[in-house]
Scaffold this active site. Structure first.
Site, PDB file in Angstrom:
ATOM      1  N   SER A 109       0.846  -1.177   0.000  1.00 53.01           N
ATOM      2  CA  SER A 109       0.000   0.000   0.000  1.00 53.01           C
ATOM      3  C   SER A 109       0.899   1.251   0.000  1.00 53.01           C
ATOM      4  O   SER A 109       1.756   1.376  -0.876  1.00 53.01           O
ATOM      5  CB  SER A 109      -0.951  -0.057   1.206  1.00 53.01           C
ATOM      6  OG  SER A 109      -1.958   0.911   1.120  1.00 53.01           O
ATOM      7  N   TRP A 110       0.738   2.161   0.965  1.00 53.13           N
ATOM      8  CA  TRP A 110       1.688   3.277   1.055  1.00 53.13           C
ATOM      9  C   TRP A 110       3.122   2.755   1.180  1.00 53.13           C
ATOM     10  O   TRP A 110       4.064   3.370   0.680  1.00 53.13           O
ATOM     11  CB  TRP A 110       1.358   4.203   2.226  1.00 53.13           C
ATOM     12  CG  TRP A 110       2.527   5.044   2.643  1.00 53.13           C
ATOM     13  CD1 TRP A 110       3.330   4.845   3.734  1.00 53.13           C
ATOM     14  CD2 TRP A 110       3.064   6.167   1.939  1.00 53.13           C
ATOM     15  NE1 TRP A 110       4.338   5.795   3.757  1.00 53.13           N
ATOM     16  CE2 TRP A 110       4.200   6.616   2.676  1.00 53.13           C
ATOM     17  CE3 TRP A 110       2.709   6.834   0.778  1.00 53.13           C
ATOM     18  CZ2 TRP A 110       4.964   7.715   2.272  1.00 53.13           C
ATOM     19  CZ3 TRP A 110       3.478   7.934   0.363  1.00 53.13           C
ATOM     20  CH2 TRP A 110       4.587   8.361   1.112  1.00 53.13           C
TER      21      TRP A 110
END
Length: 317
Positions: A109-110
């Site tokens: 994700s991030w």
């Protein structure tokens, strides 16, 4: 997943060029093992002890740390001197502190955003990349999740996300949340933080997890998660739109062995971004998990991430 283990070293280090930020880090596994750094999501999500379990503790020297303002790092939810490039410098500070020359980089994700950014900035320090739920911070990706896209699939959760925002401001939800998350009225800021965090927790799995949604009610977690995410996103990640997918940037890391694990039904970081990365960088190995959403805790994603880390350890890079 490998069995639970405890760190043999933990503490805090000072953020790069910042006396204010003190970042929590820990090291577990084999002291003489192949170093791997785990980059958590959010931004603002923090690490979890379970994150150690992706890695074979007999083969890996496992490094986890909480990024600025997240997890155990202090000050909690601090936005000052908190940018993508500050975090890249922090990773280098930690690498040097631990006397690591090169390491494997693992992030979802991030964490995939930060992994790609770090690798493109310091390609000579990266042995391999294992990435999950690709997120490149393009405006189109942010618009899909926070304005118009995922809302079509989770309409009842979307209504709860809309609730704190007056109708007149709903044309730009990230901006509207920004003013509330940074309100001096803690009732307003905390309500906004919980609603922001709940939206992501409720949409992160193919089957909604009540335990994940309950995380959003924890004030410290919700405050750090929401404030830091929103801060990065209204500032477009402090980079050019589409920068991580640009040819000149990918050319810097094209030689690095890379495995990507992507949930087919990920609505937080839809598969179209992982596919865009694959098209621009055909050398990567892309696994699309047919019965998974976004979370690394979903069985198919979890299994493939462990396999990917095992593969990188076996390569003797």
């Amino acid at each position: 997943m490998y069995p639970p283990i405890k760190p043999y070293e933990s503490g805090f280090f000072q953020g790069a060029d910042s006396e204010k930020h003190q970042l929590y880090y820990e090291v577990s596994g084999n002291k003489q093992g192949d170093p791997v750094v785990f980059l958590h999501g959010g931004p603002g999500g923090g690490t979890d002890p379970k994150d150690r379990e992706f890695f074979n503790p007999a083969k890996y020297k496992i490094v986890l740390f909480d990024q600025r303002g997240a997890g155990k790092s202090v000050p909690c939810a601090e936005l000052e001197n908190n940018t993508t490039w500050d975090l890249v410098r922090d990773i280098e500070v930690l690498r040097q502190k631990l006397d690591v020359t090169k390491w494997h980089v693992f992030g979802g994700s991030w964490g995939s955003t930060l992994s790609l950014t770090y690798a493109q900035t310091h390609p000579d320090r990266v042995k391999s990349l294992v990435l999950r739920g690709i997120f490149t911070l393009r405006k189109s990706e942010l618009r899909f999740f926070y304005q118009d896209g995922a809302s079509h699939l989770f309409p009842e959760q979307w209504e709860e996300y809309l609730a704190p925002i007056p109708e007149a401001e709903r044309h730009d939800m990230m901006k509207a949340y920004h003013s509330r998350l940074n309100s001096s009225d803690t009732n307003i800021s905390q309500a906004a933080a919980k609603a922001w965090a709940k939206w992501e927790m409720a949409t992160s799995r193919l089957i909604v997890s009540a335990d994940a949604v309950a995380q959003a009610d924890k004030v410290d977690f919700a405050n750090a998660f929401a404030r830091i995410e929103n801060h990065y996103f209204v500032n477009e990640g402090f980079m050019r739109d589409g920068q991580l997918l640009e040819k000149q940037e990918l050319d810097k890391i094209r030689h690095i062995p890379t495995i990507v694990v992507q949930g087919r039904y990920d609505v937080v970081c839809p598969a179209t971004t992982a596919w865009a990365l694959k098209r621009a960088w055909p050398e990567i190995t892309l696994h699309i998990i047919p019965d998974a959403g976004h979370s690394s805790r979903e069985p198919g994603i979890e299994k493939k991430l462990v396999e990917a880390a095992d593969i990188m350890a076996s390569k003797a890079l």
